[in-house]
Design a protein around this motif. Structure first.
Motif, short mmCIF file in Angstrom:
data_model
loop_
_atom_site.label_atom_id
_atom_site.label_comp_id
_atom_site.label_asym_id
_atom_site.label_seq_id
_atom_site.Cartn_x
_atom_site.Cartn_y
_atom_site.Cartn_z
N LEU A 170 1.03 -1.34 -0.13
CA LEU A 170 0.05 0.17 -0.33
C LEU A 170 0.82 1.13 0.48
CD1 LEU A 170 -2.86 1.25 0.05
CD2 LEU A 170 -2.94 1.37 2.69
N ASN A 171 1.07 2.52 -1.27
CA ASN A 171 1.43 3.28 -1.45
C ASN A 171 1.01 4.66 -1.33
OD1 ASN A 171 4.05 4.77 -1.79
ND2 ASN A 171 5.22 2.40 -2.51
N LEU A 172 1.53 5.43 -1.06
CA LEU A 172 0.70 6.97 -1.14
C LEU A 172 2.25 7.51 -2.35
CD1 LEU A 172 0.82 7.75 2.82
CD2 LEU A 172 -0.80 6.98 0.84
N ILE A 173 2.91 6.81 -2.66
CA ILE A 173 3.93 7.61 -3.76
C ILE A 173 4.36 6.32 -4.62
CG2 ILE A 173 5.99 8.71 -4.28
CD1 ILE A 173 6.09 9.81 -1.56
N TRP A 174 3.50 6.09 -5.26
CA TRP A 174 3.79 4.93 -6.37
C TRP A 174 4.22 4.57 -7.04
CZ3 TRP A 174 2.67 5.72 -11.36
CH2 TRP A 174 1.31 7.18 -11.45
N ALA A 175 4.44 6.52 -7.82
CA ALA A 175 5.91 6.17 -8.90
C ALA A 175 7.05 5.70 -8.23
CB ALA A 175 6.29 7.75 -8.65
N PHE A 176 7.29 5.60 -6.97
CA PHE A 176 8.75 4.79 -6.44
C PHE A 176 8.43 3.67 -6.90
CE2 PHE A 176 8.89 8.67 -3.40
CZ PHE A 176 10.23 9.11 -3.95
N VAL A 219 -2.53 4.50 -3.18
CA VAL A 219 -3.99 5.78 -2.45
C VAL A 219 -3.95 6.79 -2.87
CG1 VAL A 219 -3.57 5.03 -0.17
CG2 VAL A 219 -5.59 4.91 -0.36
N GLU A 220 -4.83 6.78 -3.12
CA GLU A 220 -4.63 9.23 -2.69
C GLU A 220 -5.05 9.63 -1.26
OE1 GLU A 220 -3.18 10.74 -4.97
OE2 GLU A 220 -3.53 9.22 -6.80
N HIS A 221 -4.36 9.14 0.27
CA HIS A 221 -4.56 9.78 1.36
C HIS A 221 -2.90 10.07 1.81
CE1 HIS A 221 -7.70 6.63 2.28
NE2 HIS A 221 -7.98 7.44 1.35
N PRO A 222 -3.36 10.65 3.08
CA PRO A 222 -1.89 11.90 3.51
C PRO A 222 -1.04 11.30 3.90
CG PRO A 222 -3.97 11.79 4.25
CD PRO A 222 -4.75 11.75 3.52
N PHE A 223 -0.39 11.35 4.44
CA PHE A 223 1.06 10.49 5.11
C PHE A 223 0.39 10.68 6.39
CE2 PHE A 223 4.25 12.57 1.83
CZ PHE A 223 4.34 11.17 1.17
N GLN A 254 -6.76 20.79 6.91
CA GLN A 254 -7.67 20.17 7.67
C GLN A 254 -7.92 18.81 8.56
OE1 GLN A 254 -8.81 22.59 8.35
NE2 GLN A 254 -7.92 24.07 6.80
N THR A 255 -6.69 18.04 7.77
CA THR A 255 -6.81 17.04 8.57
C THR A 255 -6.19 16.98 10.27
OG1 THR A 255 -5.69 15.99 6.65
CG2 THR A 255 -5.46 14.90 8.16
N ARG A 256 -7.20 16.61 10.59
CA ARG A 256 -6.37 15.93 12.70
C ARG A 256 -5.10 14.85 11.82
NH1 ARG A 256 -10.82 13.40 15.27
NH2 ARG A 256 -11.45 11.83 13.20
N TRP A 257 -4.06 15.37 12.22
CA TRP A 257 -2.99 13.91 12.50
C TRP A 257 -2.93 12.92 13.57
CZ3 TRP A 257 -1.33 13.49 7.88
CH2 TRP A 257 -1.94 14.59 7.12
N HIS A 258 -4.02 13.15 15.08
CA HIS A 258 -3.59 12.80 15.80
C HIS A 258 -5.10 12.44 16.99
CE1 HIS A 258 0.96 13.67 15.90
NE2 HIS A 258 0.93 14.67 15.75
#
Length: 95
Positions: free
Chosen positions: A6-12, A24-28, A74-78
């Motif tokens: 599962l990868n956020l930076i699929w170009a790697f 997946v287009e989700h934040p880190f 606006q994302t709640r990170w914790h």
């Protein structure tokens, strides 16, 4: 043994040579979904595992249909309550 990443930076994938990628287009920090969003987390997990049933060639990138629901700023990170290990480390002065 077949694997899926599962990868956020699929170009790697092309640089690192990952066998199969679920992009997946989700934040880190939130590849499976938002805090306490068990439904999305379960759906992402099932989507990743379902790639193992497909006869995919090495290097395949499957873009999952999930989009993040808000602006990353606006994302709640914790979560509202820290994990027990974080609370323990704070009490000991390690954080």
């Amino acid at each position: 043994m077949p694997t899926v990443t599962l990868n956020l930076i699929w170009a790697f994938q092309q640089v690192l040579g990952m066998p199969r990628v679920a992009a997946v287009e989700h934040p880190f920090g939130r590849p499976f979904g938002d805090v306490d969003d068990k439904d999305t987390q379960r759906q992402v997990l099932h989507s990743c595992l379902s790639l193992l049933d497909k006869n995919l060639t090495p290097g395949h990138v499957e873009h999952l249909p999930y989009k993040w629901h808000e602006d990353p700023k606006q994302t709640r990170w914790h979560p509202p309550k820290p994990a027990p290990i974080i609370e323990h480390m704070r009490k000991r002065g390690l954080l």
